[in-house]
Write a protein that holds these residues in place. Structure first.
Motif, PDB file in Angstrom:
ATOM      1  N   VAL A  35       0.858  -1.187   0.000  1.00  0.00           N
ATOM      2  CA  VAL A  35       0.000   0.000   0.000  1.00  0.00           C
ATOM      3  C   VAL A  35       0.888   1.229   0.000  1.00  0.00           C
ATOM      4  CG1 VAL A  35      -1.778   1.280   1.241  1.00  0.00           C
ATOM      5  CG2 VAL A  35      -1.772  -1.214   1.337  1.00  0.00           C
ATOM      6  N   ARG A  36       0.610   2.152  -0.901  1.00  0.00           N
ATOM      7  CA  ARG A  36       1.295   3.449  -0.880  1.00  0.00           C
ATOM      8  C   ARG A  36       0.247   4.522  -0.647  1.00  0.00           C
ATOM      9  NH1 ARG A  36       5.733   4.770  -4.935  1.00  0.00           N
ATOM     10  NH2 ARG A  36       6.810   3.473  -3.427  1.00  0.00           N
ATOM     11  N   ILE A  37       0.537   5.408   0.297  1.00  0.00           N
ATOM     12  CA  ILE A  37      -0.366   6.509   0.619  1.00  0.00           C
ATOM     13  C   ILE A  37       0.178   7.775  -0.032  1.00  0.00           C
ATOM     14  CG2 ILE A  37      -1.387   7.866   2.476  1.00  0.00           C
ATOM     15  CD1 ILE A  37      -1.038   5.389   4.262  1.00  0.00           C
ATOM     16  N   LEU A  38      -0.699   8.472  -0.753  1.00  0.00           N
ATOM     17  CA  LEU A  38      -0.320   9.703  -1.449  1.00  0.00           C
ATOM     18  C   LEU A  38      -1.058  10.886  -0.825  1.00  0.00           C
ATOM     19  CD1 LEU A  38      -0.709   8.459  -5.134  1.00  0.00           C
ATOM     20  CD2 LEU A  38       1.295   8.282  -3.663  1.00  0.00           C
ATOM     21  N   PRO A  39      -0.426  11.623   0.093  1.00  0.00           N
ATOM     22  CA  PRO A  39      -1.089  12.822   0.615  1.00  0.00           C
ATOM     23  C   PRO A  39      -1.138  13.903  -0.462  1.00  0.00           C
ATOM     24  CG  PRO A  39       1.054  12.494   1.669  1.00  0.00           C
ATOM     25  CD  PRO A  39       0.845  11.359   0.729  1.00  0.00           C
ATOM     26  N   ILE A  83       2.860  -0.885  -7.457  1.00  0.00           N
ATOM     27  CA  ILE A  83       2.252  -0.913  -6.126  1.00  0.00           C
ATOM     28  C   ILE A  83       0.800  -1.388  -6.290  1.00  0.00           C
ATOM     29  CG2 ILE A  83       1.694   0.426  -4.072  1.00  0.00           C
ATOM     30  CD1 ILE A  83       4.688   0.343  -4.611  1.00  0.00           C
ATOM     31  N   PRO A  84       0.374  -2.451  -5.588  1.00  0.00           N
ATOM     32  CA  PRO A  84      -0.977  -3.001  -5.787  1.00  0.00           C
ATOM     33  C   PRO A  84      -2.103  -2.071  -5.346  1.00  0.00           C
ATOM     34  CG  PRO A  84       0.418  -4.573  -4.612  1.00  0.00           C
ATOM     35  CD  PRO A  84       1.178  -3.304  -4.718  1.00  0.00           C
ATOM     36  N   LEU A  85      -1.947  -1.373  -4.218  1.00  0.00           N
ATOM     37  CA  LEU A  85      -2.988  -0.480  -3.706  1.00  0.00           C
ATOM     38  C   LEU A  85      -2.390   0.895  -3.475  1.00  0.00           C
ATOM     39  CD1 LEU A  85      -4.540  -2.857  -1.012  1.00  0.00           C
ATOM     40  CD2 LEU A  85      -5.371  -2.449  -3.313  1.00  0.00           C
ATOM     41  N   VAL A  86      -2.944   1.896  -4.158  1.00  0.00           N
ATOM     42  CA  VAL A  86      -2.462   3.270  -4.032  1.00  0.00           C
ATOM     43  C   VAL A  86      -3.598   4.104  -3.465  1.00  0.00           C
ATOM     44  CG1 VAL A  86      -1.537   5.265  -5.263  1.00  0.00           C
ATOM     45  CG2 VAL A  86      -0.911   2.949  -5.988  1.00  0.00           C
ATOM     46  N   GLY A  87      -3.394   4.641  -2.261  1.00  0.00           N
ATOM     47  CA  GLY A  87      -4.430   5.403  -1.582  1.00  0.00           C
ATOM     48  C   GLY A  87      -4.157   6.890  -1.596  1.00  0.00           C
ATOM     49  N   VAL A  88      -5.118   7.672  -2.045  1.00  0.00           N
ATOM     50  CA  VAL A  88      -5.003   9.129  -2.066  1.00  0.00           C
ATOM     51  C   VAL A  88      -5.650   9.680  -0.798  1.00  0.00           C
ATOM     52  CG1 VAL A  88      -5.630  11.222  -3.314  1.00  0.00           C
ATOM     53  CG2 VAL A  88      -5.030   9.163  -4.582  1.00  0.00           C
TER      54      VAL A  88
END
Length: 146
Positions: A35-39, A83-88
């Motif tokens: 999981v990558r979080i993109l602020p 990256i399988p899950l990219v969260g904004v």
């Protein structure tokens, strides 16, 4: 004693990752970061760290893209790294403590809570390896060839 040729195994996963999919994907357990979080802005970095710590406490490999780039560049970088899950994480998501997640395998976006993300990852990752890189991308070594 059984021997496994890792090169053949890697080649098999790479060839299987393209079959019937728009974007190639690795299995969840094989992805270095799940999981990558993109602020969206610097003001959401603290919320991103809280969410990342919550996910990491559940044995999920997560990181945060805190570089001074636009959202498009952050999404492109996550795509290049498979990256399988990219969260904004924006204002709406910070209020509800959820993420708008782009699921690479399904090529769609969903609004998911931390619990939903954790259950999605943990059901497809029996290995549960730990992350071995810093949580913030700005603290990682610079690799010119990527």
């Amino acid at each position: 004693m059984t021997r496994v040729n890792v090169n053949y195994l890697t080649y098999y996963f790479l060839t299987q990752s393209f079959k019937g999919k728009v974007y190639p994907t690795l299995p969840m357990w094989m992805s270095p970061i799940q999981v990558r979080i993109l602020p969206v802005g610097r003001e959401f970095l603290e919320d991103a760290i809280k969410i990342a710590e919550e996910l990491e406490s559940r044995d999920i490999r997560v990181d945060i893209d805190d570089l001074n780039d636009g959202l498009g560049n952050k999404i492109r970088r996550a795509g290049k790294e498979w990256i399988p899950l990219v969260g904004v994480l924006g204002e709406r998501e910070a209020k509800t403590l959820s993420l708008t997640v782009k699921i690479r395998e399904e090529t769609e976006q969903k609004s998911l809570t931390v619990e939903e993300i954790a259950s999605m990852v943990l059901t497809s990752d029996p290995v549960k390896l730990k992350r071995n890189m810093p949580i913030l991308l700005s603290r990682r070594p610079k690799l010119d060839y990527l």
